[in-house]
Scaffold this active site. Structure first.
Site, mmCIF file in Angstrom:
data_model
loop_
_atom_site.group_PDB
_atom_site.id
_atom_site.type_symbol
_atom_site.label_atom_id
_atom_site.label_comp_id
_atom_site.label_asym_id
_atom_site.label_seq_id
_atom_site.Cartn_x
_atom_site.Cartn_y
_atom_site.Cartn_z
ATOM 1 N N GLY A 161 0.821 -1.213 0.053
ATOM 2 C CA GLY A 161 0.052 0.070 0.012
ATOM 3 C C GLY A 161 0.899 1.239 0.051
ATOM 4 N N ARG A 178 1.501 -1.633 6.124
ATOM 5 C CA ARG A 178 1.869 -0.638 6.910
ATOM 6 C C ARG A 178 0.574 0.536 6.918
ATOM 7 N NH1 ARG A 178 6.768 1.835 7.621
ATOM 8 N NH2 ARG A 178 7.615 0.508 5.650
ATOM 9 N N CYS A 197 22.347 -2.535 25.630
ATOM 10 C CA CYS A 197 23.700 -2.000 25.458
ATOM 11 C C CYS A 197 24.199 -1.915 24.137
ATOM 12 C CB CYS A 197 24.430 -3.152 26.234
ATOM 13 S SG CYS A 197 24.186 -3.393 27.859
HETATM 14 N N1 LLP Z 1 3.751 -7.144 -0.336
HETATM 15 C C1 LLP Z 1 4.902 -7.511 -0.426
HETATM 16 C C2 LLP Z 1 5.509 -8.627 -1.523
HETATM 17 C C3 LLP Z 1 6.001 -6.969 0.478
HETATM 18 O O1 LLP Z 1 7.420 -7.449 0.682
HETATM 19 C C4 LLP Z 1 5.457 -5.884 1.603
HETATM 20 C C5 LLP Z 1 6.267 -5.431 2.455
HETATM 21 C C6 LLP Z 1 4.058 -5.737 1.465
HETATM 22 C C7 LLP Z 1 3.346 -6.434 0.614
HETATM 23 C C8 LLP Z 1 3.778 -4.680 2.361
HETATM 24 O O2 LLP Z 1 3.843 -3.174 2.124
HETATM 25 P P1 LLP Z 1 3.453 -1.990 2.725
HETATM 26 O O3 LLP Z 1 2.005 -1.996 2.410
HETATM 27 O O4 LLP Z 1 3.419 -2.366 4.186
HETATM 28 O O5 LLP Z 1 4.424 -0.835 2.581
HETATM 29 N N2 LLP Z 1 10.129 -3.317 7.939
HETATM 30 C C9 LLP Z 1 10.104 -2.252 7.064
HETATM 31 C C10 LLP Z 1 8.847 -2.473 6.211
HETATM 32 C C11 LLP Z 1 9.512 -3.810 5.261
HETATM 33 C C12 LLP Z 1 8.326 -4.156 4.272
HETATM 34 C C13 LLP Z 1 8.734 -5.275 3.338
HETATM 35 N N3 LLP Z 1 7.736 -5.479 2.536
HETATM 36 C C14 LLP Z 1 9.670 -1.019 7.908
HETATM 37 O O6 LLP Z 1 9.396 -1.161 9.256
HETATM 38 O O7 LLP Z 1 9.538 -0.082 7.405
#
Ligand code: LLP
Length: 415
Positions: free
Chosen positions: A238, A276, A342
């Site tokens: 998204g 997200r 730490c």
């Molecule tokens: N589909 C696939 C194949 C993905 O790899 C991801 C996220 C999504 C959907 C979802 O994307 P969103 O709608 O959440 O942007 N840990 C990182 C974010 C890693 C996202 C990885 N892939 C952070 O905390 O910013």
């Protein structure tokens, strides 16, 4: 009105005081609003209507209660592991609304997903396609497949969460995709159903999405001319969310309507995989100030939550707003909000103007996505509890871990 708001100078989530929650359930603590999750999901589902399916990206927040809220709405799910599949099923999600992404799916993973009858495998390499064909063959099945193409588009986001560039490990180079589709079409236990791409996360302008979509549509049309007509088009995650005031994010309605306009009269269903933007704003991370420490040039507020609980600031230099649970009106000072771990990377925020006292609780906002799911036991710390708030109802979605829980899987030597 946001589900987070101040009432009598106390930060509330829906009708509940976060101060009372912190006292009753302890800190560090994740709190999520059911209403906010439902609203964000409807934002996507209602604009899509019957043109497509929302497959919530489970990786953003895979707590069973959160998945259950979405399953009750009829959501689909995007998974990247069998653990996520089992969570979706345990939470009441429907297998035929699950799409399976990920670069390293192994034969056992594919087998389990075929057994339960998921909607589609988002295949990320030729090698995976061939293994899937073999596994499906051994079960006398045909696996529904969408090829994840890598469109070589710069998502202009943090390099760690950019996934659609040629040098990233994800997907199949768009210039190779046609060949792979023809191979897939020939494999007896593969049924080609779609195309998929995901260029990254926390994308704050529409251009990269639209560039990727243009490339995808050219491929879809070429394939159609060659007799391979796809049933769906999955455009990945998204839109980004507004973490700070200076962030500008596109309106969801613009995002969806621009996609639909580009698809035009083509017959394909649209699949979106937002993570997200469904859960980030629904959650806050509550943590208590253990000590205030003043050095010659710094004011440190040492809190009981650390990078093991919320790693985004340390890992991506991510900025998330930090609000006091109880508003005080004395003199404000710029604080570094740091955790107990730490490591110097153990911070939740730098240079935050706040009026704080020892024992105060602060809320790290927008922590519903990629918060708890990325937490660990580093420094042998118990992972936080998670609550879902529904009006004035509190649901303990995950109890706080104990030291006993942490040690339960380990043993000392026998001799
Ligand atoms: N589909 C696939 C194949 C993905 O790899 C991801 C996220 C999504 C959907 C979802 O994307 P969103 O709608 O959440 O942007 N840990 C990182 C974010 C890693 C996202 C990885 N892939 C952070 O905390 O910013």
């Amino acid at each position: 009105m946001s589900v987070f708001h101040y009432q009598n100078n106390i930060l509330h989530i829906e009708s509940m005081s976060t101060r009372v929650l912190a006292l009753d359930y302890g800190t560090p603590l994740y709190v999520y609003s059911r209403q906010a999750i439902e609203q964000a999901w409807h934002g996507y589902a209602d604009t899509l209507g019957d043109r497509g399916l929302v497959c919530y990206a489970v990786k953003a927040n895979s707590n069973l209660a959160v998945l259950n809220i979405l399953a009750r709405l009829g959501s689909g799910f995007d998974i990247v592991s069998i653990g996520e599949l089992e969570r979706v099923l345990a939470a009441g999600g429907q297998a035929d609304r699950v799409v399976f992404s990920g670069v390293a799916k192994q034969a056992d993973d594919l087998k389990r997903a075929l057994q339960v009858g998921i909607r589609c495998f988002n295949v990320e390499s030729l090698a995976e396609l061939r293994v899937l064909n073999t596994v499906a063959g051994s079960m006398d099945l045909q696996a529904p497949v969408s090829i994840r193409v890598n469109p070589d588009v710069d998502a202009k986001t943090h390099p760690y969460i950019s996934t659609g560039l040629k040098h990233n490990k994800f997907g199949i180079d768009i210039t190779e995709a046609e060949k792979v589709y023809h191979e897939a079409d020939r494999l007896p236990h593969i049924r080609v159903v779609g195309v998929d791409c995901h260029i990254g996360s926390q994308i704050t302008t529409l251009e990269p999405f639209m560039d990727a979509l243009d490339r995808l549509l050219q491929l879809v049309d070429r394939l159609a001319d060659q007799g391979i007509v796809l049933e769906h088009l999955d455009v990945g995650g998204g839109i980004g969310v507004q973490y700070q005031e200076s962030d500008t994010v596109p309106a969801l309605s613009d995002y969806v309507s621009q996609i639909l306009a580009k698809i035009g009269k083509r017959p394909q269903q649209l699949i979106l995989e937002p993570g997200r933007s469904i859960v980030a704003k629904a959650g806050a991370f509550l943590t208590k100030v253990v000590y205030l420490k003043e050095t010659a040039d710094h004011h440190f507020a040492i809190v009981d939550g650390g990078m093991n609980d919320l790693i985004r600031p340390a890992l991506y230099q991510a900025w998330q707003e930090i609000k006091p649970v109880k508003q005080r009106f004395g003199e404000s000072v710029r604080w570094d909000i740091v955790g107990p771990i730490c490591e110097t990377a153990d911070f939740l925020g730098h240079d935050r103007l706040l009026t704080l006292q020892q024992g105060d609780v602060v809320a790290v906002m927008d922590s519903g996505a990629y918060g708890f799911v990325m937490s660990s036991n580093y420094n042998a710390r118990n992972r936080a509890a998670e609550l879902v708030i529904d009006g004035d109802q509190v649901h303990v979605a995950r109890r706080r871990e104990t030291i006993k829980d942490q040690m339960a899987l380990e043993t000392i030597l026998k001799s």
